[in-house]
Design a protein around this motif. Sequence first.
Motif, PDB file in Angstrom:
ATOM      1  N   UNK A 176      -3.635 -14.735   3.899  1.00 20.46           N
ATOM      2  CA  UNK A 176      -4.130 -15.509   2.763  1.00 20.46           C
ATOM      3  C   UNK A 176      -5.030 -14.738   1.826  1.00 20.46           C
ATOM      4  N   UNK A 177      -4.987 -13.395   1.883  1.00 24.94           N
ATOM      5  CA  UNK A 177      -5.813 -12.607   0.962  1.00 24.94           C
ATOM      6  C   UNK A 177      -5.190 -12.551  -0.430  1.00 24.94           C
ATOM      7  N   UNK A 178      -3.923 -12.916  -0.527  1.00 27.52           N
ATOM      8  CA  UNK A 178      -3.261 -12.961  -1.829  1.00 27.52           C
ATOM      9  C   UNK A 178      -2.746 -11.621  -2.272  1.00 27.52           C
ATOM     10  N   UNK A 179      -3.239 -10.553  -1.697  1.00 32.42           N
ATOM     11  CA  UNK A 179      -2.821  -9.208  -2.068  1.00 32.42           C
ATOM     12  C   UNK A 179      -3.355  -8.275  -0.998  1.00 32.42           C
ATOM     13  N   UNK A 180      -2.866  -7.055  -1.015  1.00 31.08           N
ATOM     14  CA  UNK A 180      -3.298  -6.107   0.010  1.00 31.08           C
ATOM     15  C   UNK A 180      -3.269  -4.705  -0.562  1.00 31.08           C
ATOM     16  N   UNK A 181      -4.398  -4.030  -0.492  1.00 33.04           N
ATOM     17  CA  UNK A 181      -4.431  -2.632  -0.935  1.00 33.04           C
ATOM     18  C   UNK A 181      -4.107  -1.712   0.238  1.00 33.04           C
ATOM     19  N   UNK A 182      -4.190  -2.249   1.437  1.00 32.58           N
ATOM     20  CA  UNK A 182      -3.884  -1.460   2.626  1.00 32.58           C
ATOM     21  C   UNK A 182      -4.433  -2.164   3.846  1.00 32.58           C
ATOM     22  N   UNK A 183      -4.230  -1.547   4.996  1.00 30.19           N
ATOM     23  CA  UNK A 183      -4.778  -2.068   6.248  1.00 30.19           C
ATOM     24  C   UNK A 183      -5.680  -1.000   6.815  1.00 30.19           C
TER      25      UNK A 183
END
Lengths: 418, 418
Positions: free
Chosen positions: B380-387
């Motif tokens: 639910x973060x809406x987007x992801x720059x990475x893990x």
Amino acid sequence: MSIEDSVLDIGRKAREASAAMARANTGAKNKALLETARLIREHRGDLRAANQADLDQAKTNGLEPALLDRLALSEKAIDTMAEGLEQIAQLPDPIGEMTDFKNRPSGIQVGKMRVPLGVIGIIYEARPNVTVDAAGLCIKSGNSTILRGGSEAFRCNQALARLVAQGLEAAGLPAAAVQVIDTTDRAAVGALITMTQYVDVIVPRGGKGLIERISREAKVPVIKHLDGICHVFIDESADLEKAISIADNAKTHRYGTCNTMETLLVHQHVAKPVLTALGKIYADKGVEVRGCGRTCALLPTAKAATEEDWSTEYLAPILSVKVVDGLDQAIAHINRYSSQHTDSIVTDNHSHAMRFIREVDSASVMVNASTRFADGFEYGLGAEIGISTDKIHARGPVGLEGLTSQKWVVFGHGEIRQ
Amino acid sequence: MSIEDSVLDIGRKAREASAAMARANTGAKNKALLETARLIREHRGDLRAANQADLDQAKTNGLEPALLDRLALSEKAIDTMAEGLEQIAQLPDPIGEMTDFKNRPSGIQVGKMRVPLGVIGIIYEARPNVTVDAAGLCIKSGNSTILRGGSEAFRCNQALARLVAQGLEAAGLPAAAVQVIDTTDRAAVGALITMTQYVDVIVPRGGKGLIERISREAKVPVIKHLDGICHVFIDESADLEKAISIADNAKTHRYGTCNTMETLLVHQHVAKPVLTALGKIYADKGVEVRGCGRTCALLPTAKAATEEDWSTEYLAPILSVKVVDGLDQAIAHINRYSSQHTDSIVTDNHSHAMRFIREVDSASVMVNASTRFADGFEYGLGAEIGISTDKIHARGPVGLEGLTSQKWVVFGHGEIRQ
């Protein structure tokens, strides 16, 4: 064994102990803290003897009187150390706390759990109280810690370390959760700050030189506090009585602390009354004013400030003062010269207050308050391991929470990804 | 100008632009995102031509087919990039959000404000979509960004950078807020990751080799994701139907992703039915099983696992399987071999579930769910720059919030420190 191997061995033991510390319940951690406090009071004679031996050696080595002062462990300092541990025992345990759970469309519930960082290396100068303070905060936050104090406090730190180890064991926790590096060799620091497999974060506490060196050479992440070049800006619409009181307090309450104001900015339209009143206060208290051209014109006692003054942390009864055209110039000056520690605006203009706190890029931004409030205790953290001027991980006063991280927790009911 | 000077110049411009980005209101940032999306659709011909030139060059240079695949920019990929920006525009703006205000005994009110990190350097391999993705996330989070994509995508990245710059300018924001390093020289990376005065954090996206090299050489803090050696542990008390479904999904839903299960642990008391059922599923799907002794005894098709298998991220239809005595051994195995990315337990025993999530030291810990859920969108973060597999700053999937920090805000009424 070489210094490097011996520090690696300490690291390996710290990593092993960190699993037990992460699992430890609040009762056990508090028992370790309270038992150590009791032992410190019980063994005050041994501690003072160890400290005296350190002091004798330091005098022989010609240590400066100011540093001897910091090294000395009075009866009162021993009580304060023990009380510090008792206060940490009173703080809520942050570890295991679960927050922010949300239901997701897939059916899973996602939230966070607060967990220790793991192993924390703390490097500090010759202040024995830091040994106990830092050990206490790391125990409560479920971390292992490796302490490396100044070589001048070697005997006292060793004595304190033995008491902390006894306190941990009395609570059924591993003694290796708090280790003091038992050599004064500088190579030990080099090993500590580069063994990324065993150390999760380094917290250096001391002068700017020490911290810069550690930051430059570390491979492990560093939570650091370089310096405090703090500003107060007195806006045109400030309540002048409050403004004068804040500018007085921010400079003269204590000269040697990192949250002391080092530069005062005054709006041109109120510069005359403000600087006249403050000039008298500062003169009475023996504060030397170094001003810009407009300041010197209003305040004949002021010396002319040089460019270097705007980026100097005096830690002394000296203050640089600049008259500015308005809010924009004040913010620009602060964002250029501030050490991003703490900056305060005195104003009754709401828009100016809100612009200041948004646009000044510092760890603490204040409206109508003295910069001296930037402190873990004043902020209600209950304790403080240091103040960070970094942006990553922890910013400003760092309490127990700064020694923790959050992992994600997913509660499912057999869900699979479609 | 030397490579180093040219990167320093980019850094200086990025730092300058970051002040305007930090101040930018939500409307302006969203306008920049939507305008860039529109421009990407409008200029799809130019983008495909630039990409074709990159592909031709890459073929001449003998790039592997798998890498050529990732480099190719289809019509669909162009739409997906534009849609990604539109989705980021829909996300709530985290910047300026004030939370956690508390009244303190001194009279001051202390809380936090979410602020951008400042300047973010992103280093990635030859995937043009990352350029747009990363730029979008940095714009929305009020940061400046310096992008350094793989040299194979050079022309396409330059074309995308021009569109982003136009989008920023259309919204009245500085074009220098998103800059693409315009050289394929490797020295540029060295300069980018060491200019601490201009860059606040580096996010490397790519293979383990790239990330290890950057972490080793960087002076700027790195938010990194090394690898994903994810585990599922099927406990004695698991609902076996759910367990089999999760173990199937976690391995076979996609083989090449970092949240794919690489090792399955099975409680000895349920190993026979579980491995019999899963052995058939894996065989049907062409998954090679490498097992411990007990696994091989139960599953004649399994090969014997070597010590190396337990710490291997296969990213392929291969799975290592170990039969364990119980929860303690499962946790110990995971904490030894896991890459601290994502680990899941399948159990109906509440105490085991709670011990697992507390004691497994990984960024995501799950109960009764497939490891494949460890993902910014699923969370639910809406987007992801990475893990992130780090513990400092950001852990697990990193969304907009991971590109921000919190500063302390003090609202006073003229308070001074007593």
